[in-house]
Design a protein around this motif. Structure first.
Motif, PDB file in Angstrom:
ATOM      1  N   GLN A  89     -49.716   2.312  50.771  1.00  0.00           N
ATOM      2  CA  GLN A  89     -51.136   2.456  51.223  1.00  0.00           C
ATOM      3  C   GLN A  89     -51.798   3.364  50.515  1.00  0.00           C
ATOM      4  O   GLN A  89     -53.173   2.992  50.289  1.00  0.00           O
ATOM      5  N   LEU A 120     -55.634   2.283  48.413  1.00  0.00           N
ATOM      6  CA  LEU A 120     -56.736   3.204  48.648  1.00  0.00           C
ATOM      7  C   LEU A 120     -57.426   3.549  47.537  1.00  0.00           C
ATOM      8  O   LEU A 120     -58.528   3.524  47.176  1.00  0.00           O
ATOM      9  N   GLY A 149     -47.081   9.361  60.812  1.00  0.00           N
ATOM     10  CA  GLY A 149     -48.241  10.205  61.397  1.00  0.00           C
ATOM     11  C   GLY A 149     -49.371   9.883  60.450  1.00  0.00           C
ATOM     12  O   GLY A 149     -50.080   8.932  60.197  1.00  0.00           O
ATOM     13  N   GLU A 150     -50.026  11.222  59.923  1.00  0.00           N
ATOM     14  CA  GLU A 150     -51.241  11.056  59.056  1.00  0.00           C
ATOM     15  C   GLU A 150     -50.797  10.779  57.601  1.00  0.00           C
ATOM     16  O   GLU A 150     -51.839  10.477  56.994  1.00  0.00           O
ATOM     17  N   GLU A 151     -49.483  10.950  57.234  1.00  0.00           N
ATOM     18  CA  GLU A 151     -49.388  10.769  56.074  1.00  0.00           C
ATOM     19  C   GLU A 151     -49.159   9.177  55.670  1.00  0.00           C
ATOM     20  O   GLU A 151     -48.370   8.620  56.033  1.00  0.00           O
ATOM     21  N   LEU A 152     -50.077   8.767  54.866  1.00  0.00           N
ATOM     22  CA  LEU A 152     -49.942   7.377  54.520  1.00  0.00           C
ATOM     23  C   LEU A 152     -48.687   6.872  53.621  1.00  0.00           C
ATOM     24  O   LEU A 152     -48.254   7.950  52.846  1.00  0.00           O
ATOM     25  N   GLU A 180     -48.894  -1.086  60.697  1.00  0.00           N
ATOM     26  CA  GLU A 180     -48.994   0.034  61.724  1.00  0.00           C
ATOM     27  C   GLU A 180     -47.945   1.152  61.745  1.00  0.00           C
ATOM     28  O   GLU A 180     -48.012   2.160  62.145  1.00  0.00           O
TER      29      GLU A 180
END
Lengths: 773, 205
Positions: free
Chosen positions: B141, B145, B134-137, B129
């Protein structure tokens, strides 16, 4: 249309999975949850004389201890279909009596405020047994084998064609050998877990399951709760491989304890408990005799399997299931027998039947090729089955010869040493092996709901689940194409028994089963929208012909004049509608008998009624499938390196070419097939659930003793697809993909090891000790 | 859980492995737990064991301080999952054999199921986590993906944390070395090829 299906898009649930945001059964934030830890039997057979919970019950935090003496009574479940609810051990409903049928059986549940308190107290429960002599040992009980009436779902277990014995007499070249496979454990990374919450008479269970609909039906039947009062949720499942297809004790124990102690109860099995209480693949002994003429043409195939089951249910691993159809032969004799042992009940595990069956049959073919002095690949081509000879049907689509050809080229089959045990690369013996892969293409009745919202996004609801196979992603692609929307405007919701009934995640059937109703529901919603637009004087499409209008880029427009049209949402907003929705059910099944129609007045009956006016459903249902057999095929090729001194085997390269119909998403499809192959590699080289020969308890009950493939075991794997749509199975053209990858792999490796070493190991797993003796 | 073996051990030695670990952990954590230690130190048989007294632990998780009052037997993994509702770290075996619980402790990858929470006072714990900004992996990660380095997703947080640790260690230079050094993280779905590709992409970025 068909712009997105097939594309290798990233998984739509990928972001949640890489950020830790995907929620699995034991992880739902339920307030005031109590923890259940089960006590398991330390004997293999007998009766519980006494469970002394005195000390344990007084321990801090303990809310109570549920045993057969104080728990609620359960009703007997009826079904044997996992999709409709199959309790794995029909004669051992959880905690219903004092009998012990196997080691590690659940016999009590300690419920406490914290996990640590429950675990500690569980260790303090003193159990006194009246021990009986268990039936242990597969080989030594083989003489007690009996012929089961049928397999799962009424599958035939004794199949004959022609006269195999007579034909065998006339065969010029014969092989006859027995192949054995040990017990395998699924070992999904997420141990089985259930979290049960009662709110009045309403039960919600968050469960690690491959069938939310099946668990719901079973909870309703066994607990005696009306179906509409039971909800089962499985948004994410940490792998299943069959172990979460049948339903085991865990959701019942959680629901029973939650009611008894008036608290939400979470039971997450320990890894050790999964081995004994949550399924496994059975042990098998398979005697295979092949007879051929000098040209290699098979005259007779005999495949006699003995496997084992428990004393509390009958599960048949139909190892011979593919044998009557895999090769052309006028004479076939397939039989299955069962031995009962004091072990937990086996269940389907990735390609039940075919996985172990193709191991033995495909090694036998390799042995026959050697006796005939024919290349093993050539022997397969000589005996290629152009039709399904047992069912006397043609295949809906079969491109196996192309699989062989492409696979042979990719692995460099021409490098395969003609004589085994002689060729080296450096200090390693090198060997090549191949085998045929096969798995049936299954499809069952499924339904879905599609909704288009006024803000321009669409939603699909379907009561199936994504166990890691990519169903969320593929369903999104299918729906996006049907709506004419981009992927990011479509949300697919699965894993909730409140949704329209979808297929169970088993038998490689989900895509073929739920894909068509998802597509049909989305098309149905669009159709309703177009109907509104045509009737609406405010629409640029007013009074146009229905067949002239198509969808794309979030719009409906004339196919000959893209400028004449409007956004989907414009139709809704003009009418003041916040959404438009459609339900669809496709009643297509590859099973022998069609499912019964939904009861009158039920939500499913309403869906069936609506589906009668859905063009996509009608076309799909009206396709005549009676002349066809539905199967996927593939060719597996392996190169191994064997250390001549140590007997260690390194799989150096794997190539698989699969003919599975249309590839829905190349990225997830390759991953799925590779995963199956790795399952096969584990079978071939390391996996072995061992039981104590004296007391019958499981010995290798952790991931240090039960080995599964890890990073270091896995070479670069090459997967190719024929990618030829099978339009008889469904309008989408996709057959299943989850299981075929495992089939043939153990044989390909065993054959490669023989090619490298000249040692024919007919007893899995092929471990170094068997090679250096 | 079948505790019979542990139970028998307890009868023989007067302590269980878990208790022993607890004692060692508490001692090494240097906490002020004299009453508890003296009780546990008396090696009482299990059936007379006093309740584990709660201990207050201050954990630094993903850069934020979390103060918890815990049973001393709580592992770091269970503290994360059950007390802090940070369920990204997974329990696959609870024995340090599968790697699903891998987190970073002061940048080093550990099996959080083998660490008691009370041992982690003063440790900077980073879980799945805590990797994204923030929104930026996190690049790892994003690479998982892109390369489809997972299927069911259950081993994934552990694989990613382990991969981040591996890159930071800087010892893995070949495919073979990456495979070897990632072998503590089992992926039963078999996404190994894709995980390797993801790690290589981050390594060479």
């Amino acid at each position: 249309m068909n712009e997105l299906t097939g594309k290798p898009i990233d998984r739509v649930d990928g972001r949640l999975k890489v950020t830790g945001g995907a929620t699995y059964a034991a992880e739902f934030p339920v307030k005031n949850v109590a923890y259940g830890v089960t006590v398991t039997s330390t004997i293999t057979k007998g009766r519980i004389k006494n469970i002394d919970t005195g000390a344990a019950g007084k321990m801090p935090g303990v809310l109570g201890i549920m045993t057969s003496e104080n728990c609620m009574q359960l009703h007997f479940p009826a079904g044997s279909d996992p999709g409709a609810g199959k309790y794995a051990e029909k004669d051992l409903l959880p905690l219903q009596n004092d009998r012990v049928f196997y080691g590690g059986q659940h016999i009590a549940v300690v419920v406490a405020e914290t996990f640590e308190q429950a675990e500690h107290a569980a260790a303090m429960v003193k159990v006194e047994y009246a021990e009986q002599t268990p039936v242990v040992g597969f080989e030594k009980n083989a003489l007690t084998a009996y012929k089961p009436a049928s397999g799962l779902g009424g599958a035939e277990t004794q199949v004959k064609r022609g006269d195999a014995d007579a034909a065998m007499q006339t065969a010029a070249v014969k092989t006859d050998a027995t192949y054995t496979t040990p017990v395998f454990s699924h070992n999904a990374m997420e141990p089985h877990a259930s979290l049960a919450v009662w709110e009045g008479d309403q039960l919600t269970v968050y469960d690690a399951t491959q069938s939310v609909m099946g668990v719901k039906a079973l909870l309703s039947a066994m607990l005696g709760v009306p179906a509409e009062k039971v909800r089962v949720i499985a948004h994410y499942i940490g792998g299943g491989f069959g172990s979460k297809g049948f339903t085991w004790a865990n959701p019942f124990l959680a629901a029973m304890a939650a009611r008894q102690f008036n608290r939400p109860v979470k039971i997450a099995l320990a890894r050790q408990q999964v081995y004994s209480t949550a399924g496994r693949r059975t042990q098998t002994s398979q005697k295979i005799a092949l007879g051929a003429d000098r040209s290699g043409k098979l005259l007779a195939v005999k495949h006699a399997t003995i496997s084992e089951t428990s004393f509390v249910d009958e599960f048949v691993e139909t190892a011979g299931v593919a044998t009557p159809m895999l090769y052309s032969s006028p004479n076939v004799d397939v039989s299955h027998e069962l031995v009962r042992l004091n072990r937990g009940t086996p269940c389907p595990m990735r390609a039940p039947g075919e996985s172990v069956g193709t191991y033995s049959l495909e090694v036998a073919m390799d042995e026959l090729a050697e006796k005939l002095n024919i290349d093993p690949l050539q022997l397969r081509l000589i005996n290629h089955a152009d039709t399904e000879e047992q069912k006397k049907k043609q295949f809906s689509e079969k491109s196996l010869k192309e699989c062989y050809e492409r696979g042979a080229k990719a692995i460099g089959w021409s490098n395969c040493p003609a004589k085994p045990g002689l060729t080296k690369e450096g200090r390693y013996l090198v060997g090549y092996g191949m085998a045929t892969a096969t798995y049936p293409a299954n499809r069952s009745a499924s339904s879905a709901k599609a909704t288009l919202f006024a803000d321009g996004h669409a939603e699909i609801l379907c009561g199936t689940q994504d166990i890691g196979t990519g169903t969320y992603t593929i369903a999104t692609q299918i729906a996006a194409d049907a709506f004419g929307l981009p992927v990011d405007k479509v949300t697919v919701k699965l894993g909730d028994s409140m949704y329209p009934k979808g297929a169970q995640s088993g038998g490689s059937q989900v895509t073929a089963s739920v894909g068509p109703p998802i597509r049909a529901a989305a098309l149905g919603a669009v159709d309703k929208l177009i109907t509104i637009a045509i009737a609406d004087p405010g629409s640029p499409l007013h009074n146009q012909k229905r067949e002239d209008i198509i969808t794309g880029n979030g719009r409906i427009f004339l196919k000959d004049d893209a400028n004449k049209g409007e956004p989907l949402v414009a139709v809704l907003s003009r009418k003041g509608l916040d959404k438009i929705e459609a339900d669809a059910k496709t009643n297509v099944s590859t099973r022998p008998s069609l499912p019964a129609p939904a009861p009158a007045g039920s939500p499913e009956a309403k869906t069936e009624e609506e589906s009668k006016t859905n063009m996509a459903v009608q076309e799909d249902e009206n396709t005549d499938r009676s002349a066809y057999a539905f199967h996927s095929f593939g060719a597996q090729f392996v190169k191994v390196l064997v250390d001549p001194d140590l007997g260690t085997i390194k799989v150096d390269k794997i190539v698989g070419v699969m003919d599975i119909g249309k590839v829905m998403n190349l990225k997830t499809a390759v991953n799925q097939i590779k995963g199956g192959m790795i399952f096969g590699l584990g079978m071939a080289l390391m996996e072995n659930l061992q039981y104590d020969p004296n007391n019958g308890r499981i010995v290798t009950r952790d991931l240090v003793q039960y080995l599964v493939p890890v990073h270091a075991d896995i070479p670069e794997i090459e997967v190719q697809f024929i990618d030829r749509p099978d339009l008889y199975i469904s309008p989408l053209g996709a057959r299943g993909i989850g299981e075929i990858g495992v089939t043939g792999m153990a044989a390909a490796i065993a054959n490669a090891v023989y090619n490298a070493t000249g040692k024919r190991i007919r007893d899995l797993p092929i471990t170094p000790d068997k090679l250096i003796v | 859980m079948d505790n019979s073996q542990e139970d028998q051990e307890a009868q023989k030695t007067g302590t269980t492995r878990r208790q022993f670990l607890g004692q060692v952990g508490l001692a090494s954590a240097g906490l002020q737990l004299v009453p508890l230690l003296s009780k546990a130190g008396s090696m009482l048989p299990d059936n007379e064991a006093a309740p584990a007294e709660p201990v207050t632990v201050s954990l630094m998780v993903n850069g934020s301080r979390k103060t918890l009052t815990l049973d001393t037997r709580v592992t770091l993994l269970d503290a994360l999952r059950e007390k802090l509702q940070m369920t990204g770290s997974k329990k696959g075996c609870d024995h340090g054999q599968c790697g699903a619980c891998t987190v970073l402790a002061d940048g080093r990858r550990i099996n959080s199921c083998l660490h008691l929470a009370v041992m982690c006072e003063g440790t900077e714990v980073t879980t799945i986590e805590g990797l994204a900004k923030g929104e930026e992996l996190h690049p790892m990660q994003a690479a998982f993906l892109k390369h489809d380095g997972f299927q069911c997703g259950y081993c994934t947080p552990g694989q990613i944390c382990s991969a981040v640790g591996l890159v930071r260690e800087g010892h893995a230079h070949t495919d073979e070395e990456i495979r070897e050094q990632m072998s503590g993280n089992i992926c039963r779905c078999g996404a190994y090829n894709n995980i390797l590709d993801a790690i290589k992409e981050v390594q060479t970025a």
